[in-house]
Enzyme design. Structure first.
Site, PDB file in Angstrom:
ATOM      1  N   TRP A 164      -3.104  -1.801   4.182  1.00  0.00           N
ATOM      2  CA  TRP A 164      -3.818  -1.602   5.441  1.00  0.00           C
ATOM      3  C   TRP A 164      -3.725  -2.799   6.383  1.00  0.00           C
ATOM      4  O   TRP A 164      -4.092  -2.708   7.538  1.00  0.00           O
ATOM      5  CB  TRP A 164      -5.305  -1.300   5.168  1.00  0.00           C
ATOM      6  CG  TRP A 164      -5.962  -2.244   4.201  1.00  0.00           C
ATOM      7  CD1 TRP A 164      -6.202  -2.009   2.872  1.00  0.00           C
ATOM      8  CD2 TRP A 164      -6.418  -3.575   4.458  1.00  0.00           C
ATOM      9  NE1 TRP A 164      -6.787  -3.115   2.293  1.00  0.00           N
ATOM     10  CE2 TRP A 164      -6.937  -4.091   3.252  1.00  0.00           C
ATOM     11  CE3 TRP A 164      -6.468  -4.387   5.593  1.00  0.00           C
ATOM     12  CZ2 TRP A 164      -7.473  -5.371   3.135  1.00  0.00           C
ATOM     13  CZ3 TRP A 164      -6.992  -5.668   5.483  1.00  0.00           C
ATOM     14  CH2 TRP A 164      -7.492  -6.146   4.271  1.00  0.00           C
ATOM     15  N   LYS A 188       3.317   6.618   1.223  1.00  0.00           N
ATOM     16  CA  LYS A 188       1.864   6.760   1.053  1.00  0.00           C
ATOM     17  C   LYS A 188       1.193   5.561   1.700  1.00  0.00           C
ATOM     18  O   LYS A 188       1.191   4.459   1.157  1.00  0.00           O
ATOM     19  CB  LYS A 188       1.456   6.817  -0.422  1.00  0.00           C
ATOM     20  CG  LYS A 188       0.002   7.224  -0.559  1.00  0.00           C
ATOM     21  CD  LYS A 188      -0.711   6.634  -1.743  1.00  0.00           C
ATOM     22  CE  LYS A 188      -1.244   5.263  -1.520  1.00  0.00           C
ATOM     23  NZ  LYS A 188      -2.319   5.145  -0.503  1.00  0.00           N
ATOM     24  N   PRO A 189       0.606   5.766   2.884  1.00  0.00           N
ATOM     25  CA  PRO A 189      -0.089   4.647   3.531  1.00  0.00           C
ATOM     26  C   PRO A 189      -1.432   4.412   2.863  1.00  0.00           C
ATOM     27  O   PRO A 189      -1.918   5.253   2.104  1.00  0.00           O
ATOM     28  CB  PRO A 189      -0.277   5.142   4.969  1.00  0.00           C
ATOM     29  CG  PRO A 189      -0.357   6.633   4.845  1.00  0.00           C
ATOM     30  CD  PRO A 189       0.514   7.009   3.663  1.00  0.00           C
ATOM     31  N   GLU A 263       6.190  -6.547  -2.805  1.00  0.00           N
ATOM     32  CA  GLU A 263       5.699  -7.656  -1.975  1.00  0.00           C
ATOM     33  C   GLU A 263       4.220  -7.783  -2.290  1.00  0.00           C
ATOM     34  O   GLU A 263       3.412  -6.961  -1.846  1.00  0.00           O
ATOM     35  CB  GLU A 263       5.865  -7.341  -0.482  1.00  0.00           C
ATOM     36  CG  GLU A 263       7.285  -7.135  -0.029  1.00  0.00           C
ATOM     37  CD  GLU A 263       8.078  -8.421   0.021  1.00  0.00           C
ATOM     38  OE1 GLU A 263       7.498  -9.498  -0.254  1.00  0.00           O
ATOM     39  OE2 GLU A 263       9.271  -8.342   0.314  1.00  0.00           O
ATOM     40  N   CYS A 297      -0.832 -11.533   3.346  1.00  0.00           N
ATOM     41  CA  CYS A 297      -0.321 -12.177   2.129  1.00  0.00           C
ATOM     42  C   CYS A 297       0.283 -13.534   2.459  1.00  0.00           C
ATOM     43  O   CYS A 297       0.363 -14.397   1.599  1.00  0.00           O
ATOM     44  CB  CYS A 297       0.677 -11.268   1.433  1.00  0.00           C
ATOM     45  SG  CYS A 297       1.949 -10.665   2.532  1.00  0.00           S
ATOM     46  N   GLU A 394      -6.091 -15.531  -3.967  1.00  0.00           N
ATOM     47  CA  GLU A 394      -5.891 -15.198  -2.560  1.00  0.00           C
ATOM     48  C   GLU A 394      -7.239 -14.768  -1.952  1.00  0.00           C
ATOM     49  O   GLU A 394      -7.846 -13.805  -2.406  1.00  0.00           O
ATOM     50  CB  GLU A 394      -4.900 -14.041  -2.507  1.00  0.00           C
ATOM     51  CG  GLU A 394      -4.460 -13.669  -1.139  1.00  0.00           C
ATOM     52  CD  GLU A 394      -3.388 -12.585  -1.202  1.00  0.00           C
ATOM     53  OE1 GLU A 394      -3.555 -11.587  -1.926  1.00  0.00           O
ATOM     54  OE2 GLU A 394      -2.373 -12.744  -0.503  1.00  0.00           O
TER      55      GLU A 394
HETATM   56  P1  ADP Z   1      -5.097  -4.215  -0.723  1.00  0.00           P
HETATM   57  O1  ADP Z   1      -5.862  -5.279  -1.436  1.00  0.00           O
HETATM   58  O2  ADP Z   1      -4.193  -4.698   0.339  1.00  0.00           O
HETATM   59  O3  ADP Z   1      -5.909  -3.001  -0.374  1.00  0.00           O
HETATM   60  P2  ADP Z   1      -3.961  -2.580  -2.753  1.00  0.00           P
HETATM   61  O4  ADP Z   1      -2.922  -3.012  -3.704  1.00  0.00           O
HETATM   62  O5  ADP Z   1      -5.283  -2.156  -3.288  1.00  0.00           O
HETATM   63  O6  ADP Z   1      -4.050  -3.787  -1.760  1.00  0.00           O
HETATM   64  O7  ADP Z   1      -3.438  -1.418  -1.817  1.00  0.00           O
HETATM   65  C1  ADP Z   1      -2.129  -1.340  -1.341  1.00  0.00           C
HETATM   66  C2  ADP Z   1      -1.678   0.091  -1.408  1.00  0.00           C
HETATM   67  O8  ADP Z   1      -1.668   0.500  -2.763  1.00  0.00           O
HETATM   68  C3  ADP Z   1      -2.563   1.073  -0.670  1.00  0.00           C
HETATM   69  O9  ADP Z   1      -1.760   2.065  -0.078  1.00  0.00           O
HETATM   70  C4  ADP Z   1      -3.401   1.659  -1.774  1.00  0.00           C
HETATM   71  O10 ADP Z   1      -3.850   2.967  -1.487  1.00  0.00           O
HETATM   72  C5  ADP Z   1      -2.376   1.717  -2.896  1.00  0.00           C
HETATM   73  N1  ADP Z   1      -2.949   1.806  -4.235  1.00  0.00           N
HETATM   74  C6  ADP Z   1      -4.057   1.214  -4.717  1.00  0.00           C
HETATM   75  N2  ADP Z   1      -4.234   1.540  -6.012  1.00  0.00           N
HETATM   76  C7  ADP Z   1      -3.216   2.356  -6.373  1.00  0.00           C
HETATM   77  C8  ADP Z   1      -2.810   3.020  -7.578  1.00  0.00           C
HETATM   78  N3  ADP Z   1      -3.517   2.907  -8.700  1.00  0.00           N
HETATM   79  N4  ADP Z   1      -1.682   3.760  -7.534  1.00  0.00           N
HETATM   80  C9  ADP Z   1      -0.961   3.866  -6.408  1.00  0.00           C
HETATM   81  N5  ADP Z   1      -1.280   3.273  -5.252  1.00  0.00           N
HETATM   82  C10 ADP Z   1      -2.383   2.509  -5.227  1.00  0.00           C
END
Ligand code: ADP
Length: 492
Positions: A164, A188-189, A263, A297, A394
């Protein structure tokens, strides 16, 4: 770069019209009919909704991407390039509207959103060109009766899971090279910021990206992630997000031996040497720390300042931080917007409590901001140490811990003492020190007297637990191609 104003926009990109996912060239709701609200973090208001899709819809998107792959890869690189350039042009044309949408769902100041949309279009433009240079090789043969060559081919269906904090540019940084190489994709956003992704899909459709080549599925992260990583048809996963989720997705991708680019998180040190240009170092620390309210990041996470310049740096830096204008991203003059949600702001208070309890002193900020639940005041901590959580992990927020160092070896040792390795920054005017820091810092990127390393023309990425692979530049295209070796016998 601002190339267009809202008045020249032609496609309707209002939040209310972006309430469907984009699969196989069609705008669809969830099978269950359920939606997820999208919230403006600055106000807490619901500004839209998107479908809560899951496994079945994701499998359908993968099928659509797989079906579109053959015809897309069969096009010439020049034809794909023309489509990508049209897409980029539409992003530029709608820059203002896309920036407003981004700020509304994410919270960053409009100026930063405009810059991000410019970067989004930049990735598409650059890879539209670079896709035409996916050269192979001819290898001098080892036997007179045969010929050896190498061709580069698109990997296949790519799954992209995006975060996000940069909800637009993190998509085109992946879609640009993937589509240019001849891959198709399912994106998948983040559930926090799906509208920017859907707006990109709307413009892709308008640009003539064929149905099924670029799909966006919104909804339940774990279910969608499981379907994407579990599918044999998906040949590559590209992910930007937290290290914890990256590790999980890499593990899930192992069962089908997918190519993986990750990343992940960083823990960026910002080193200021005695001989640094003080104004430049203060400006660099300020911008790299507080851009996007510290939610990047590549954000500076811990600042090391050499003894001889420490007090002057702290005084100048603290003055600048106190002056930062905090407010809604859409309000004129805002320099630091809201965080992504109230939970993110609350996490800052917990980090501060721990640091202050361990002896740090608050020199600026240090509290939630009265603007709203998702706001936190830009904060400077002095007397910090490497053991505090805000230095070990972080922070992903507007807290800047400052520490002293004595000599270069110490700065390098402390900077490298982390599991992360995305980016490090260093300010010095001595070319010997500059060279040593650049060579000895164990990070995928080093900003020497520069705080803004990301550009479409250079390889972005980390070492150690900050990731695998590079995005941007010709290295970024490699991530979406396979090398095929062709050995042709019977030649004599
Ligand atoms: P942030 O701390 O930036 O929110 P995340 O790693 O939680 O980082 O989220 C980055 C992306 O990974 C988002 O699109 C989130 O929906 C997705 N995401 C989080 N958990 C899962 C999961 N278990 N499987 C697949 N995608 C995930």
């Amino acid at each position: 770069m601002t190339l267009a104003t809202a008045s020249s926009a032609r496609v309707d990109l209002t939040a209310a019209t972006l309430d469907r996912a984009f699969v196989g060239g069609r705008w669809l709701g969830a099978d269950s009919g359920e939606d997820i609200p999208v919230v403006d973090p600055a106000t807490g208001e619901v500004i839209g909704s998107v479908p809560r899709m899951g496994r079945m819809e994701t499998l359908a998107a993968i099928e659509a991407a797989h079906g579109a792959w053959g015809p897309w890869r069969a096009r010439t690189a020049g034809e794909r390039s023309a489509v990508l350039r049209r897409w980029a042009d539409l992003v530029y044309l709608h820059q203002e509207r896309l920036a407003e949408l981004l700020t509304a769902e994410q919270g960053k100041p409009l100026a930063e959103s405009r810059a991000e949309i410019g970067a989004s279009a930049g990735f598409l433009t650059w890879f539209a060109e670079e896709g035409r240079r996916a050269y192979g090789r001819t290898i001098p043969t080892d036997r007179a009766d045969r010929r050896l060559s190498v061709i580069r081919q698109p990997i296949g269906v790519v799954a992209a899971i995006t975060p996000w904090n940069f909800p637009s540019s993190m998509i085109t940084r992946k879609a640009g090279p993937a589509l240019a190489a001849g891959c198709t994709m399912v994106v998948k956003p983040s559930e926090e910021t799906p509208l920017s992704a859907l707006a990109l899909a709307r413009l892709a459709e308008e640009a003539g990206v064929p149905a099924g080549v670029f799909n966006v599925v919104t909804g339940a992260a774990r279910e969608i992630g499981g379907a994407l990583t579990g599918s044999h048809l998906v040949r590559k996963l590209t992910f930007t997000g937290s290290t914890a989720v990256g590790k999980l997705l890499a593990e899930q991708s192992a069962a089908t031996v997918k190519r993986v680019s990750l990343e992940l998180g960083g823990n960026a040190p910002f080193i200021v040497c005695d001989d640094a240009d003080l104004d430049a170092a203060v400006e660099g620390a300020l911008r790299s720390k507080f851009r996007n309210a510290g939610q990047a990041c590549v954000a500076t996470n811990r600042i090391y300042v050499q003894d001889g310049i420490h007090d002057r740096f702290v005084a100048a830096f603290t003055d600048r931080v106190r002056e930062l204008a905090v407010g809604a991203g859409a309000a004129p003059g805002t320099e630091v917007g809201s965080m992504i949600n109230a939970g993110a702001a609350a996490a800052m208070s917990a980090l501060l409590d721990e640091a202050v309890g361990a002896g740090a002193r608050i020199a600026a900020g240090g509290a939630p901001h009265p603007q709203g639940a998702a706001f936190f005041a830009p904060t400077v901590l002095v007397n910090a140490d490497d053991e505090m959580e805000c230095c070990r992990e972080e922070t992903f927020g507007p807290i800047a811990p400052v520490m002293r160092f004595h000599d270069d070896a110490e700065a390098i040792r402390r900077a490298n003492a982390t599991a992360y390795g995305l980016v490090a920054y260093c300010y010095t005017t001595d070319y010997r020190r500059l060279t040593r820091f650049a060579e000895e810092l164990e990070f995928g990127m080093v900003g020497m007297n520069d705080f803004s390393v990301s550009t479409e023309v250079a390889p972005f990425g980390g070492v150690k637990e900050s990731g695998i692979g590079r995005e941007g530049s010709d290295y970024g295209l490699d991530e979406y191609t396979e090398i095929k070796y062709v050995c042709t016998g019977g030649m004599s």
